[in-house]
Every structure is written in structure tokens, then in C-alpha cells.
Design a protein around this motif. Sequence first.
Motif, PDB file in Angstrom:
ATOM      1  N   SER A 130       0.729  -1.066  -0.364  1.00 43.44           N
ATOM      2  CA  SER A 130      -0.253   0.401  -0.482  1.00 43.44           C
ATOM      3  C   SER A 130       1.212   1.539   0.110  1.00 43.44           C
ATOM      4  O   SER A 130       0.225   2.265   0.128  1.00 43.44           O
ATOM      5  CB  SER A 130      -0.954  -0.306   0.906  1.00 43.44           C
ATOM      6  N   PHE A 131       1.991   1.202   0.878  1.00 47.33           N
ATOM      7  CA  PHE A 131       3.175   2.037   0.199  1.00 47.33           C
ATOM      8  C   PHE A 131       3.702   2.734  -0.709  1.00 47.33           C
ATOM      9  O   PHE A 131       4.896   1.878  -0.940  1.00 47.33           O
ATOM     10  CB  PHE A 131       4.353   2.075   1.187  1.00 47.33           C
ATOM     11  N   MET A 132       2.900   3.444  -1.961  1.00 44.37           N
ATOM     12  CA  MET A 132       3.562   3.371  -3.704  1.00 44.37           C
ATOM     13  C   MET A 132       4.109   1.973  -3.964  1.00 44.37           C
ATOM     14  O   MET A 132       4.860   1.963  -5.113  1.00 44.37           O
ATOM     15  CB  MET A 132       4.696   4.191  -2.998  1.00 44.37           C
ATOM     16  N   GLY A 133       2.920   1.482  -4.258  1.00 41.35           N
ATOM     17  CA  GLY A 133       3.243   0.091  -4.282  1.00 41.35           C
ATOM     18  C   GLY A 133       4.272  -1.431  -4.147  1.00 41.35           C
ATOM     19  O   GLY A 133       4.833  -1.841  -4.845  1.00 41.35           O
ATOM     20  N   GLY A 134       4.641  -0.897  -3.159  1.00 42.60           N
ATOM     21  CA  GLY A 134       5.516  -1.201  -2.196  1.00 42.60           C
ATOM     22  C   GLY A 134       6.866  -1.663  -3.360  1.00 42.60           C
ATOM     23  O   GLY A 134       7.774  -2.123  -3.435  1.00 42.60           O
ATOM     24  N   SER A 135       7.470  -0.048  -4.081  1.00 44.61           N
ATOM     25  CA  SER A 135       8.494   0.204  -5.445  1.00 44.61           C
ATOM     26  C   SER A 135       9.440   0.245  -3.899  1.00 44.61           C
ATOM     27  O   SER A 135       9.582   0.650  -2.813  1.00 44.61           O
ATOM     28  CB  SER A 135       7.983   1.182  -5.718  1.00 44.61           C
ATOM     29  N   MET A 136      11.100  -0.098  -4.659  1.00 45.28           N
ATOM     30  CA  MET A 136      12.282  -0.823  -4.192  1.00 45.28           C
ATOM     31  C   MET A 136      12.411   0.716  -4.246  1.00 45.28           C
ATOM     32  O   MET A 136      13.231   0.839  -5.429  1.00 45.28           O
ATOM     33  CB  MET A 136      13.189  -2.070  -4.297  1.00 45.28           C
ATOM     34  N   GLY A 137      13.213   1.924  -3.451  1.00 52.82           N
ATOM     35  CA  GLY A 137      14.109   2.730  -3.544  1.00 52.82           C
ATOM     36  C   GLY A 137      15.431   2.520  -2.801  1.00 52.82           C
ATOM     37  O   GLY A 137      14.930   1.918  -2.110  1.00 52.82           O
ATOM     38  N   THR A 138      15.570   3.644  -2.065  1.00 53.42           N
ATOM     39  CA  THR A 138      16.783   4.094  -1.036  1.00 53.42           C
ATOM     40  C   THR A 138      16.987   3.453   0.155  1.00 53.42           C
ATOM     41  O   THR A 138      17.041   2.824   0.818  1.00 53.42           O
ATOM     42  CB  THR A 138      17.430   5.252  -1.585  1.00 53.42           C
ATOM     43  N   GLY A 139      15.358   3.796   0.689  1.00 50.65           N
ATOM     44  CA  GLY A 139      14.517   3.309   1.643  1.00 50.65           C
ATOM     45  C   GLY A 139      14.465   2.216   1.717  1.00 50.65           C
ATOM     46  O   GLY A 139      15.144   1.374   3.118  1.00 50.65           O
ATOM     47  N   VAL A 140      14.423   1.283   0.681  1.00 50.57           N
ATOM     48  CA  VAL A 140      13.924   0.011   0.980  1.00 50.57           C
ATOM     49  C   VAL A 140      15.246  -0.829   0.770  1.00 50.57           C
ATOM     50  O   VAL A 140      15.493  -1.454   1.732  1.00 50.57           O
ATOM     51  CB  VAL A 140      13.018  -0.523  -0.093  1.00 50.57           C
ATOM     52  N   GLY A 141      16.144  -0.345   0.018  1.00 52.10           N
ATOM     53  CA  GLY A 141      17.364  -1.120  -0.317  1.00 52.10           C
ATOM     54  C   GLY A 141      18.236  -1.100   1.095  1.00 52.10           C
ATOM     55  O   GLY A 141      19.159  -2.365   1.591  1.00 52.10           O
ATOM     56  N   ASP A 142      18.207   0.914   1.784  1.00 49.31           N
ATOM     57  CA  ASP A 142      18.710  -0.050   3.281  1.00 49.31           C
ATOM     58  C   ASP A 142      18.573  -0.977   4.256  1.00 49.31           C
ATOM     59  O   ASP A 142      18.499  -1.092   5.275  1.00 49.31           O
ATOM     60  CB  ASP A 142      18.862   1.693   3.658  1.00 49.31           C
ATOM     61  N   GLY A 143      16.806  -1.049   4.085  1.00 53.70           N
ATOM     62  CA  GLY A 143      15.906  -1.378   5.086  1.00 53.70           C
ATOM     63  C   GLY A 143      16.552  -3.080   5.217  1.00 53.70           C
ATOM     64  O   GLY A 143      16.428  -3.985   5.682  1.00 53.70           O
ATOM     65  N   LEU A 144      16.884  -3.059   3.733  1.00 53.45           N
ATOM     66  CA  LEU A 144      16.866  -5.061   2.985  1.00 53.45           C
ATOM     67  C   LEU A 144      18.365  -5.382   3.801  1.00 53.45           C
ATOM     68  O   LEU A 144      18.625  -5.866   4.536  1.00 53.45           O
ATOM     69  CB  LEU A 144      16.992  -5.841   1.819  1.00 53.45           C
ATOM     70  N   VAL A 145      19.355  -4.001   3.424  1.00 51.62           N
ATOM     71  CA  VAL A 145      20.644  -4.284   4.225  1.00 51.62           C
ATOM     72  C   VAL A 145      20.581  -4.053   5.486  1.00 51.62           C
ATOM     73  O   VAL A 145      21.688  -5.134   5.981  1.00 51.62           O
ATOM     74  CB  VAL A 145      21.322  -2.790   3.644  1.00 51.62           C
ATOM     75  N   ARG A 146      19.848  -3.601   6.539  1.00 54.90           N
ATOM     76  CA  ARG A 146      20.116  -3.493   7.725  1.00 54.90           C
ATOM     77  C   ARG A 146      19.612  -4.798   8.345  1.00 54.90           C
ATOM     78  O   ARG A 146      19.949  -5.356   8.958  1.00 54.90           O
ATOM     79  CB  ARG A 146      19.338  -2.073   8.086  1.00 54.90           C
ATOM     80  N   ALA A 147      18.501  -5.307   7.848  1.00 59.38           N
ATOM     81  CA  ALA A 147      18.259  -6.565   7.854  1.00 59.38           C
ATOM     82  C   ALA A 147      18.923  -7.814   7.554  1.00 59.38           C
ATOM     83  O   ALA A 147      19.161  -8.889   8.928  1.00 59.38           O
ATOM     84  CB  ALA A 147      16.911  -6.640   6.867  1.00 59.38           C
ATOM     85  N   ALA A 148      19.822  -7.670   6.949  1.00 58.67           N
ATOM     86  CA  ALA A 148      20.613  -8.768   6.527  1.00 58.67           C
ATOM     87  C   ALA A 148      21.766  -8.800   7.781  1.00 58.67           C
ATOM     88  O   ALA A 148      22.183  -9.173   8.115  1.00 58.67           O
ATOM     89  CB  ALA A 148      21.770  -8.897   5.249  1.00 58.67           C
TER      90      ALA A 148
END
Length: 316
Positions: A130-148
Motif C-alpha cells: 500500500s506504500f507506493m506499490g511497495g516500490s524499491m527505492g533507496t529507503g527499501v534498499g537500506d532496510g534490506l541491507v540493515r535486515a541482513a
Amino acid sequence: MNWLTSSVLPKIKAWVGAREVPDNLWHKCPSCGQMLFHRDLEENFQVCTACDHHLRMNAVDRLAMLFDKSEYQTIELPKTAADPLKFRDRKRYTDRMREAQVKAGRNDAIIVAHGTIENAPAVCAVFDFSFMGGSMGTGVGDGLVRAARLAETQDAGLVVFPASGGARMQEGILSLMQMPRTVAAVERLKEKGLPFIVVLTDPTTGGVTASFAMLGDLHIAEPGSIIGFAGQRVIQETIREQLPEGFQKAEYLREHGMVDAVVHRRELKAMLGRLLGLMMFREPSAEVVALPQPDLDIPGRDDEAEDAEMADAQKT
């Protein structure tokens, strides 16, 4: 105008008049058209009680469903540049982001949380479509790197739930750069010997599919999920051929080896807990005890004679 019309009548009308009914009490199943009461949907994990269609599930409810006793902790993600490219279409990118943040109550289209799943330590990164179609920007990329990195620190498994339309066009090349970033983070996690499981939800498309979403040790999909890179219409117009029925559906991909299993949402937590336990706790949980060797002495059997016969047979 007397007191009956000015005072009593308005009160009677207000008492017997139609009451406002909230808009979110009933939901229509997009598959069978059945009207579903919101409490029934919540109790059934957003799965249609009539046709078993899996509706899209918000990130917070998914986290509560996954972790033991619905207890987990989220981590704060770094703030990114508000509008690095000064992008504008029908409205400014900053305005779109602000509207999405207010509506969702978070900064971007991903939530990272950690806890236990069936007593196995796990870090979960969940996309919010629901947040802009779940599109992957720099914020989402940072989130995945932090998760790893968090999974490495805690010696935990990483479970990712993508639900995305692909790269975020408003960030251009910066969005595409998140593809190699997330791939590098996943590969580092694998080098540590920690499990990386991807649960493909509806929809998982674009650059997300072309990067980390197809690099899991195991790929699980929810029934009926659309999974692919380009849309079906775009592919048909490009190759000028009719695609098979159910193309890009989770069941089709499982039959053709792209997905390991299609798991019902009710069974997902138990499945993930079992897989994490097998992949992380490889040693036996109890002391290994040597069993006594059985007595193979058979009455009337001459072991020395049989050994001599076997030796003669080998010589010949």
C-alpha cells in the motif's frame, strides 16, 4: 414554529434516523465476489472463507501472525534523501512520499523486525504494497541491507516477504542501484552460513524479482501470487505469442521449478519455524547414545567355515 417542531421533532429524527456505517466493515473478495465481514477476514488471516483466495495482507498484521505470541521488535531505518532527483510528474515526489507516509504511518515501504518463529531466531523484512506499490527505492534498499546485517549480528535466519511493483521510478538510477546492494547483502549472509528464505507474496515483480527475491535458499509462495519480472501483457506484445494459462502464478512457477513450495497462509508460520530449525540447529538436541550391537550368533551356524568359503570364493 412551536416547541414540537423546533425541539422534539429533530430529536426524534436523530434517534430513528439512519446511522453512519463505517466503510471498512465489509470487504468484497476479488476472486469470487463474496462479501466478507472484516472480523471473519482477520480471524482467517485475510483469506476468503468462501473460495480460499489470499487477499493482500498489511505488514503489521503479517508480523503479528509470524512471530511467537505476536511479540517482536522493529528497528529504526535510516532516513534517506527526500527527493534526490527533484522528480515531478502530476505532483512532486516529496508530496507523494508525504501522503504515503501519513497514510501508512511509516517512512517507507518496508518494516524490519526481529524475534522468534517457533523458537528459532529470525529477522523479517516485510514489504508494504500500500506504500507506493511497495516500490524499491533507496529507503527499501537500506532496510534490506540493515535486515541482513542484523541477522548476521544475531546469528538468526533472514525471512523476506516481498510485495512490490518493482523499482521506484521517481528515484531513477538510484533505485536500480538497490538491486546489486541487496544481492551483495544476501551473499554476505550466505557466507556466514545463515539461512535466507523468501516468501513470495502477491505481487512480486520488477527489479525486486530480478535481484534478492530469487536468491533465497528456499522460495515459498502464497497461493495465487503473481510472480514475474515484466507484466503478462508486455511479454505477449513483445514475443507476439499467447502465454499459457496461469502464467506467472505461484502454482505455475512451482510446476516449472521456480518455486519450492506453495504454502497456505495458515500453515506458513509452522513451515517457516520447521525450516529455520532444520537449517540452523543442525546438531542433535540430545546426547547421542551408542546402541548395543545385536547378537547375530545363530544356533547350528559355523561362522569359521562360512568365512573360509567366502575367502576361497574371492580367490577364484
